[in-house]
Design an enzyme around this catalytic site. Structure first.
Site, PDB file in Angstrom:
ATOM      1  CD  GLN A 125      -2.443   1.446   2.733  1.00 16.84           C
ATOM      2  OE1 GLN A 125      -1.876   0.908   3.819  1.00 16.84           O
ATOM      3  NE2 GLN A 125      -3.579   2.023   2.764  1.00 16.84           N
ATOM      4  N   GLY A 126       0.836   1.812  -1.018  1.00 20.72           N
ATOM      5  CA  GLY A 126       1.653   3.101  -1.038  1.00 20.72           C
ATOM      6  C   GLY A 126       0.896   4.422  -1.033  1.00 20.72           C
ATOM      7  CE1 TYR A 127      -3.819   4.192  -0.395  1.00 22.99           C
ATOM      8  CE2 TYR A 127      -4.767   4.685   1.460  1.00 22.99           C
ATOM      9  CZ  TYR A 127      -4.987   3.958   0.241  1.00 22.99           C
ATOM     10  OH  TYR A 127      -6.096   3.565   0.029  1.00 22.99           O
ATOM     11  CB  SER A 128       2.616   7.178   4.334  1.00 22.14           C
ATOM     12  OG  SER A 128       1.589   6.558   5.024  1.00 22.14           O
ATOM     13  CD  GLU A 243      -7.925  -0.198   7.074  1.00 20.68           C
ATOM     14  OE1 GLU A 243      -7.405  -0.508   7.863  1.00 20.68           O
ATOM     15  OE2 GLU A 243      -7.684   0.835   6.421  1.00 20.68           O
ATOM     16  CB  SER A 369      -1.933   8.434  14.678  1.00 18.14           C
ATOM     17  OG  SER A 369      -2.324   9.610  15.108  1.00 18.14           O
ATOM     18  CG  ASN A 370      -4.880   4.843  18.696  1.00 20.65           C
ATOM     19  OD1 ASN A 370      -4.966   4.464  17.529  1.00 20.65           O
ATOM     20  ND2 ASN A 370      -5.151   3.958  19.639  1.00 20.65           N
ATOM     21  CD  GLU A 371      -1.910  10.414  19.376  1.00 25.44           C
ATOM     22  OE1 GLU A 371      -1.805   9.831  18.257  1.00 25.44           O
ATOM     23  OE2 GLU A 371      -1.406  10.096  20.123  1.00 25.44           O
TER      24      GLU A 371
END
Ligand SMILES: Cc1cc2nc3c(=O)[nH]c(=O)nc-3n(C[C@H](O)[C@H](O)[C@H](O)COP(=O)(O)OP(=O)(O)OC[C@H]3O[C@@H](n4cnc5c(N)ncnc54)[C@H](O)[C@@H]3O)c2cc1C
Lengths: 384, 369
Positions: A125-128, A243, A369-371
């Site tokens: 997966q190429g997102y970031s 997901e 992230s959870n934030e």
């Protein structure tokens, strides 16, 4: 109201359990305890699942999956984890598959879905990107259309298993106009294409899971665009909602916790320790709350509703629990968890604890992230 | 009450901070990780030349005989600099045991070698079933005509692979006593391994190890005194790591941009950094108390302060280390950045010499007594 599984579901569970017990990989290096899983072991396992028709276990029958109900999927995953087998590489099976089913052309579906379900093709997966993590929509990797091709230039980072993958799906920028979300498209690339370079990143567990992927004048046929130009953000958001339920990780957490309590029960220093017993009980109660929140979500989905707001907590609580269990494994392991980067004799759970503890710091960072999860939830709950 | 440091202490602190900042780069850290026994001989020599090893050796044995606070000032700087050479496990801890033992005076030559950096020692006291408790000892010392025969198994003796001698605890009748054993003695075997966060250790097998009668250093009280001193110093080392992580994280929050702004503008992250700072300062208070009391002749007072510090700093350092990684996002997970290496070092700190549970129990037992 009834929390019990139906007789059919119990029969299904038994069928999966029997198969898993016979087929789950037995690996002396301790896959089961969460140590690193080698490429060969992982691929062989996925082939085996595929030959049973169970690799794409979340897919409907019309696309080559077994057509499990949401509850069956959950049972399947729980039994897979119970047997100590590794989870499948999620990118094609949990993410790209559903995207192609909804947004792909019939040709794309025919071209890719069977190869994914048969374990022929592994995807990443190429997102970031270096400058675009939480703020994914600011991504800069560019795809410029030239005739029947896109020319891609840019860089992805943190790409899990890119060094194993045959293909990559990417979010790329096809336009600088309008809002930053509007210019994003969803593109598929063969990792063997000229101009793609993969460089390893070693993480604090001492292993190589992640990579940087560089694109230099990479030529991609336009038929590898999913949906239409500019639809990439919509697709990415669809994928995220998809997901949600798998992400709680109930099955694997249960397995890890059971291993820990079995280990503690034969540990002369801890078996009578009230601290240890209580700590395990606390984790078990947390896990039960997570399990039943997950089941409530599944029940809604089984009735054709979309997941409710309670499901947004699944990723947050699920990842906190994974970390909590790994912390207990590390702390119970004590001095036996101190050896690093070299296998020594001892209880497998303790031996694997520091590696697991270190790597699992990532689970509150990746996948949003959870934030960020809390920001999203706060917007919905407060309604400002 | 006067909480200021003496001018000698300020000079000592200053030189240690300078060494850690200028003499020990992240590249040096990586070099040390690859050195035999994860200890770069050139660095060890410098540490000795500064006199920091001699701080743990009494003046009567040719050392400097520093206070625990003196040693802690050095340790904090070393922790902040990610120095992995075995300052505590290889020198401070064993020297403190010998200094506190009945044999003090008989081991001056060995202590001299330790102070000059020519020899390192290690302590083998932990056993699998005893976890962190030095009194739970099943290794046996059988008296015979020549001295003692030692048999048993120890785990995770920090720095043992680098040591010329091990200090081994063993049950001698109803007492737990300490024995100095040259590493090359017949019957003594090590399973060596690197440890989490840097350094090396070994599981130690003693299979009928014959030692002379003057190998007996003393009884368990020396081990307890040495341990308390080592723990106080180790807490200072952790404090250094926490401070480094706090500084790196707050700097990162100023420079990393997402959504067009520095991520330090997000209030939830601001509060997290403030919590890290508060934990750092609360820890510092207990570390100072522990270093002051570690030299106390009153074992109860000493134990109470040391266990309080360890119990608190174990929790605080875990929080600081976890949040430092979390707030760095993906880059915090990499080997490339030093943040993850501090993270591992602080994780190991939480375990060695007793974890939070162990020290809370010990604190409670002292308070109840
Ligand atoms: C092990 C691992 C595997 C990964 N696998 C993949 C992969 O296969 N493919 C892929 O594309 N990516 C992958 N990622 C990348 C992952 O999705 C990103 O790391 C994540 O999105 C965070 O981005 P970042 O690392 O740039 O951190 P940043 O976005 O820079 O965040 C730094 C910190 O700031 C916080 N923060 C940022 N914005 C806000 C805000 N608005 N409010 C409050 N807090 C905020 C974050 O929560 C974090 O704590 C992986 C990452 C890891 C660690």
């Amino acid at each position: 109201m009834n929390f019990d599984y139906s007789p059919e579901e119990e029969t299904f569970r038994q069928e999966v359990r029997t198969w898993m017990e016979a087929n789950a990989p037995r690996d002396p290096s301790g896959i089961a305890t969460g140590m690193r899983i080698g490429k060969e072991t992982q691929f062989a396992w996925e082939k085996k699942l595929a030959s049973k028709g169970w690799l794409a276990y979340t897919w409907p029958a019309e696309f080559g999956g077994p057509g499990f109900t949401p509850v069956q999927r959950d049972i399947f995953d729980a039994e897979r984890a119970r047997a100590g087998a590794p989870s499948v590489i999620p990118f094609a099976l949990m993410m790209l598959g559903p995207v192609l089913m909804k947004f792909g052309t019939p040709e794309q579906q025919k071209r890719f879905l069977p190869r994914i379900a048969s374990a022929e093709q592994v995807w990443c997966q190429g997102y970031s990107e270096p400058g675009s993590g939480s703020d994914l929509a600011s991504l800069k990797t560019q795809a410029v259309r030239q005739g029947d091709k896109y020319i891609v230039n840019g860089q992805k980072i943190w790409t899990t298993q890119a060094h194993w993958a045959h293909w990559i799906f990417c979010l790329v920028r096809t336009s600088g106009d309008g809002s930053k979300q509007q210019g994003i498209s969803f593109l598929l690339m063969d990792m063997n294409t000229k101009g793609i370079e993969v460089r390893p990143i070693v993480t604090i567990d001492g292993h190589h899971h992640l990579n940087e992927v560089f694109f230099t004048d990479v030529e991609v046929p336009v038929e590898n665009l999913v949906g239409v130009e500019g639809q990439g953000w919509t697709i990415a958001k669809y994928l995220l909602t998809h997901e949600r339920t798998a992400i709680a990780g109930v099955g694997d957490s249960k397995r890890q916790l059971r291993w820990l309590s079995e280990t503690v029960a034969r540990d002369p220093a801890l078996k009578d320790s009230p601290h240890a017993r209580r700590r395990i009980a606390e984790l078990e109660v947390d896990l039960l709350a997570l399990e039943y929140t997950n089941l409530r979500t599944l029940d809604r989905m089984a009735k054709g509703h979309s997941p409710g707001p309670e499901s947004s907590g699944l990723k947050i609580k699920g990842t906190e629990l994974q970390q909590g269990i790994s912390e207990a494994q590390l702390e119970f392991g004590g001095l036996q968890a101190m050896p690093w980067g070299q296998d020594v004799e001892g209880e497998p759970v303790y031996r694997a604890a520091s590696t697991r503890y270190n790597f699992l710091r990532a689970c509150t960072i990746y996948g949003g992230s959870n934030e960020i999860q809390k920001n999203v939830l706060a917007k919905v709950l407060i309604g400002l | 009450m006067d909480l200021s440091f003496t001018s000698e202490q300020e000079i000592l602190q200053d030189s240690a901070v300078k060494f850690a900042q200028k003499g020990y780069s992240f590249d040096q850290y990586k070099k040390s990780l690859k050195a035999p026994g994860q200890c770069d001989p050139a660095i060890w020599k410098q540490v000795a030349e500064f006199g920091w090893l001699a701080l743990a050796v009494p003046e009567s044995a040719g050392g400097i005989g520093g206070s625990t606070l003196d040693i802690a000032l050095v340790a904090e700087a070393l922790g902040a600099g990610l120095v992995i050479e075995p300052f505590i496990a290889g020198a401070i801890f064993p020297a403190a045991i010998i200094a506190a033992s009945e044999s003090a005076g008989r081991q001056d030559a060995l202590l001299g070698n330790l102070a000059s950096g020519d020899a390192q020692l290690a302590v083998a006291y932990s056993e699998r079933a005893g976890r962190f408790d030095p009194a739970q000892c099943t290794t046996i010392a059988d008296k015979n005509a020549k001295g003692f025969v030692l048999s048993g198994e120890k785990i995770c003796a920090f720095n043992a692979p680098n040591a010329s001698h091990l200090i081994v605890s063993a049950r001698n009748g109803s007492a737990v006593d300490l024995f100095l054993v040259p590493r090359e003695t017949a019957g003594l075997s090590l399973t060596a391994y690197p440890v989490l966060g840097g350094g090396v250790a070994a599981d130690v097998k003693l299979d009928g190890v014959q030692v002379d009668s003057d190998a007996r250093l003393g009884d368990i009280t020396a081990l307890e005194a040495g341990l308390d001193k080592a723990i106080a110093v180790d807490c200072a080392l952790a404090l250094g790591g926490m401070k480094a992580l706090f500084e790196r994280t707050s700097a990162y929050l100023r420079t990393r941009k997402q959504f067009g702004v520095a991520i330090g503008t997000f209030q939830v992250l601001q509060h997290r950094v403030v919590d890290m700072f508060i934990e750092l300062e609360q820890s510092r208070s207990l570390v100072l108390l522990a270093t002051a009391k570690a030299d106390s002749g009153d074992a109860v007072e000493r134990r109470r302060a040391v266990s309080a510090a360890k119990a608190y700093v174990a929790k605080a350092s875990k929080m600081v280390a976890q949040q430092a990684v979390q707030l760095h996002g993906g880059i915090g997970m990499t080997e490339e950045l030093d943040v993850g290496h501090y993270f591992r070092q602080l994780t190991a700190f939480g375990t060695r010499f007793g974890d939070r549970d162990y020290h809370l129990d010990r604190f409670q037992a002292v308070a109840a007594a």
